[in-house]
Design a protein around this motif. Structure first.
Motif, PDB file in Angstrom:
ATOM      1  N   ALA A  35      38.826  26.183  52.958  1.00 24.03           N
ATOM      2  CA  ALA A  35      38.484  26.735  51.635  1.00 24.03           C
ATOM      3  C   ALA A  35      38.452  28.260  51.682  1.00 24.03           C
ATOM      4  CB  ALA A  35      37.143  26.177  51.162  1.00 24.03           C
ATOM      5  N   ALA A  36      37.901  28.821  52.762  1.00 25.49           N
ATOM      6  CA  ALA A  36      37.870  30.278  52.911  1.00 25.49           C
ATOM      7  C   ALA A  36      39.279  30.845  53.061  1.00 25.49           C
ATOM      8  CB  ALA A  36      37.008  30.661  54.115  1.00 25.49           C
ATOM      9  N   ALA A  37      40.131  30.140  53.809  1.00 25.22           N
ATOM     10  CA  ALA A  37      41.512  30.601  53.992  1.00 25.22           C
ATOM     11  C   ALA A  37      42.258  30.617  52.663  1.00 25.22           C
ATOM     12  CB  ALA A  37      42.236  29.711  55.002  1.00 25.22           C
ATOM     13  N   LEU A  38      42.120  29.535  51.895  1.00 25.81           N
ATOM     14  CA  LEU A  38      42.799  29.489  50.601  1.00 25.81           C
ATOM     15  C   LEU A  38      42.296  30.604  49.689  1.00 25.81           C
ATOM     16  CD1 LEU A  38      44.806  28.141  48.701  1.00 25.81           C
ATOM     17  CD2 LEU A  38      42.928  26.658  47.931  1.00 25.81           C
ATOM     18  N   SER A  39      40.990  30.787  49.640  1.00 26.87           N
ATOM     19  CA  SER A  39      40.419  31.842  48.795  1.00 26.87           C
ATOM     20  C   SER A  39      40.914  33.214  49.225  1.00 26.87           C
ATOM     21  CB  SER A  39      38.885  31.799  48.874  1.00 26.87           C
ATOM     22  OG  SER A  39      38.416  30.563  48.421  1.00 26.87           O
ATOM     23  N   THR A  40      41.003  33.437  50.523  1.00 22.60           N
ATOM     24  CA  THR A  40      41.505  34.715  51.046  1.00 22.60           C
ATOM     25  C   THR A  40      42.946  34.951  50.630  1.00 22.60           C
ATOM     26  OG1 THR A  40      39.997  34.608  52.939  1.00 22.60           O
ATOM     27  CG2 THR A  40      41.947  36.027  53.179  1.00 22.60           C
ATOM     28  N   LEU A  41      43.782  33.936  50.805  1.00 22.81           N
ATOM     29  CA  LEU A  41      45.202  34.077  50.479  1.00 22.81           C
ATOM     30  C   LEU A  41      45.435  34.261  48.985  1.00 22.81           C
ATOM     31  CD1 LEU A  41      46.568  31.369  52.929  1.00 22.81           C
ATOM     32  CD2 LEU A  41      46.876  33.860  53.131  1.00 22.81           C
ATOM     33  N   VAL A  42      44.803  33.408  48.172  1.00 24.66           N
ATOM     34  CA  VAL A  42      44.975  33.501  46.719  1.00 24.66           C
ATOM     35  C   VAL A  42      44.464  34.850  46.222  1.00 24.66           C
ATOM     36  CG1 VAL A  42      44.211  32.555  44.502  1.00 24.66           C
ATOM     37  CG2 VAL A  42      44.968  31.015  46.329  1.00 24.66           C
ATOM     38  N   GLY A  43      43.290  35.245  46.683  1.00 21.51           N
ATOM     39  CA  GLY A  43      42.727  36.532  46.264  1.00 21.51           C
ATOM     40  C   GLY A  43      43.596  37.705  46.664  1.00 21.51           C
ATOM     41  N   ALA A  44      44.131  37.663  47.871  1.00 20.50           N
ATOM     42  CA  ALA A  44      44.974  38.764  48.340  1.00 20.50           C
ATOM     43  C   ALA A  44      46.244  38.889  47.498  1.00 20.50           C
ATOM     44  CB  ALA A  44      45.335  38.548  49.815  1.00 20.50           C
ATOM     45  N   VAL A  45      46.891  37.762  47.215  1.00 19.38           N
ATOM     46  CA  VAL A  45      48.116  37.821  46.406  1.00 19.38           C
ATOM     47  C   VAL A  45      47.790  38.285  44.991  1.00 19.38           C
ATOM     48  CG1 VAL A  45      50.043  36.484  45.457  1.00 19.38           C
ATOM     49  CG2 VAL A  45      49.334  36.135  47.824  1.00 19.38           C
ATOM     50  N   LEU A  46      46.698  37.806  44.435  1.00 17.69           N
ATOM     51  CA  LEU A  46      46.296  38.222  43.086  1.00 17.69           C
ATOM     52  C   LEU A  46      46.062  39.734  43.027  1.00 17.69           C
ATOM     53  CD1 LEU A  46      45.460  37.396  40.201  1.00 17.69           C
ATOM     54  CD2 LEU A  46      43.146  37.104  41.087  1.00 17.69           C
ATOM     55  N   VAL A  47      45.302  40.254  43.968  1.00 15.91           N
ATOM     56  CA  VAL A  47      45.018  41.692  43.996  1.00 15.91           C
ATOM     57  C   VAL A  47      46.295  42.484  44.282  1.00 15.91           C
ATOM     58  CG1 VAL A  47      43.753  43.514  45.222  1.00 15.91           C
ATOM     59  CG2 VAL A  47      42.588  41.395  44.586  1.00 15.91           C
ATOM     60  N   ALA A  48      47.101  42.019  45.227  1.00 18.48           N
ATOM     61  CA  ALA A  48      48.348  42.724  45.558  1.00 18.48           C
ATOM     62  C   ALA A  48      49.289  42.777  44.360  1.00 18.48           C
ATOM     63  CB  ALA A  48      49.024  42.049  46.755  1.00 18.48           C
ATOM     64  N   ARG A  49      49.350  41.687  43.588  1.00 16.33           N
ATOM     65  CA  ARG A  49      50.176  41.710  42.370  1.00 16.33           C
ATOM     66  C   ARG A  49      49.606  42.670  41.341  1.00 16.33           C
ATOM     67  NH1 ARG A  49      51.655  35.320  41.521  1.00 16.33           N
ATOM     68  NH2 ARG A  49      53.285  35.267  43.116  1.00 16.33           N
ATOM     69  N   GLY A  50      48.289  42.712  41.247  1.00 14.77           N
ATOM     70  CA  GLY A  50      47.664  43.627  40.297  1.00 14.77           C
ATOM     71  C   GLY A  50      47.957  45.084  40.614  1.00 14.77           C
ATOM     72  N   ILE A  51      47.988  45.411  41.888  1.00 10.55           N
ATOM     73  CA  ILE A  51      48.282  46.773  42.330  1.00 10.55           C
ATOM     74  C   ILE A  51      49.774  47.064  42.213  1.00 10.55           C
ATOM     75  CG2 ILE A  51      48.318  48.297  44.353  1.00 10.55           C
ATOM     76  CD1 ILE A  51      45.819  46.744  45.323  1.00 10.55           C
ATOM     77  N   GLY A  52      50.590  46.052  42.549  1.00  6.41           N
ATOM     78  CA  GLY A  52      52.039  46.237  42.571  1.00  6.41           C
ATOM     79  C   GLY A  52      52.495  46.669  43.943  1.00  6.41           C
ATOM     80  N   PRO A  53      53.798  46.669  44.171  1.00  2.20           N
ATOM     81  CA  PRO A  53      54.328  47.036  45.486  1.00  2.20           C
ATOM     82  C   PRO A  53      53.868  48.424  45.912  1.00  2.20           C
ATOM     83  CG  PRO A  53      56.054  46.106  44.113  1.00  2.20           C
ATOM     84  CD  PRO A  53      54.851  46.313  43.228  1.00  2.20           C
ATOM     85  N   GLY A  54      53.586  48.538  47.189  1.00  2.78           N
ATOM     86  CA  GLY A  54      53.165  49.823  47.736  1.00  2.78           C
ATOM     87  C   GLY A  54      52.317  49.640  48.977  1.00  2.78           C
ATOM     88  N   GLU A  55      51.883  50.743  49.535  1.00  4.92           N
ATOM     89  CA  GLU A  55      51.169  50.734  50.804  1.00  4.92           C
ATOM     90  C   GLU A  55      49.860  49.944  50.740  1.00  4.92           C
ATOM     91  OE1 GLU A  55      49.226  54.001  53.812  1.00  4.92           O
ATOM     92  OE2 GLU A  55      51.059  54.572  52.737  1.00  4.92           O
ATOM     93  N   LEU A  56      49.039  50.176  49.733  1.00  5.07           N
ATOM     94  CA  LEU A  56      47.761  49.472  49.628  1.00  5.07           C
ATOM     95  C   LEU A  56      47.973  47.972  49.438  1.00  5.07           C
ATOM     96  CD1 LEU A  56      44.690  49.416  49.505  1.00  5.07           C
ATOM     97  CD2 LEU A  56      44.864  50.005  47.058  1.00  5.07           C
ATOM     98  N   SER A  57      48.917  47.629  48.603  1.00  7.35           N
ATOM     99  CA  SER A  57      49.236  46.228  48.362  1.00  7.35           C
ATOM    100  C   SER A  57      49.686  45.539  49.647  1.00  7.35           C
ATOM    101  CB  SER A  57      50.335  46.139  47.295  1.00  7.35           C
ATOM    102  OG  SER A  57      50.658  44.810  47.018  1.00  7.35           O
TER     103      SER A  57
END
Length: 194
Positions: A156-178
């Motif tokens: 459950a923690a792994a799924l939450s980590t992965l989903v959250g990371a992709v969601l935040v990375a998409r929100g930021i858009g391509p780049g170093e922080l993402s």
């Protein structure tokens, strides 16, 4: 008489193919823009059909949204199963899954990406059919990850980590922080495997 029956069958086949095309297009567009996204006219035009033909296939836009969300979730499940099928062992399967899930390619392809990420913000406001499909897919992902990690809580923690990371990375858009967020998620989930 047989030509009439054949023609009727052909019409049903055409309708079934059209229905399938509408749902497939809607599943991709809704993953890109959310369930409130594209309108019926836009989806029908992309499917090469008229707006007026919509109600031959669906009772309402909500019916289309529910079916498209269900399709998107099923497609993701099938993709993940195929993606990890040739893995030598659970650790290899986890690596393959994590490398795809928390990748720039996944981040940059929401129309073909994970519907759990795409519909995460929409699911709480959706009807019961959509929420049930969403919850079912989350459960299947947790079960899949549990088989790879050997522990439901870590899954459950792994799924939450992965989903959250992709969601935040998409929100930021391509780049170093993402990219950094995606890399951190990959490392965190790998560490969960021990």
């Amino acid at each position: 008489m047989s030509s009439i029956i054949h023609g009727m069958g052909h019409s049903r086949e055409d309708k079934a193919r059209s229905h399938e095309r509408i749902v497939e297009i809607a599943a991709a567009r809704l993953r890109e823009s959310g369930t409130a996204g594209p309108g019926v006219a836009e989806l029908m035009k992309e499917a090469g059909l008229t707006h007026g033909g919509f109600y031959k296939h669906f009772g309402s836009r909500d019916d289309l949204v529910a079916e498209a969300v269900e399709r998107a979730l099923r497609d993701n499940e099938a993709f993940v199963t195929t993606l990890t099928a040739d893995a030598a062992d659970p650790r290899d399967a986890l690596e393959t899954f994590v490398d795809w899930y928390a990748s720039p390619e996944h981040r940059d392809s929401p129309g073909a990406g994970c519907a759990v990420v795409a519909f995460g913000a929409d699911a709480p406001r959706a009807d019961q059919r959509v929420r049930a499909a969403y919850a079912g897919q989350v459960e299947r992902y947790v079960t899949h990850l549990e088989a790879l990690l050997g522990d439901r809580e870590r899954a459950a923690a792994a799924l939450s980590t992965l989903v959250g990371a992709v969601l935040v990375a998409r929100g930021i858009g391509p780049g170093e922080l993402s990219d950094e967020i995606l890399a951190a998620a990959r490392a965190t989930v790998r560490a969960m495997a021990g």
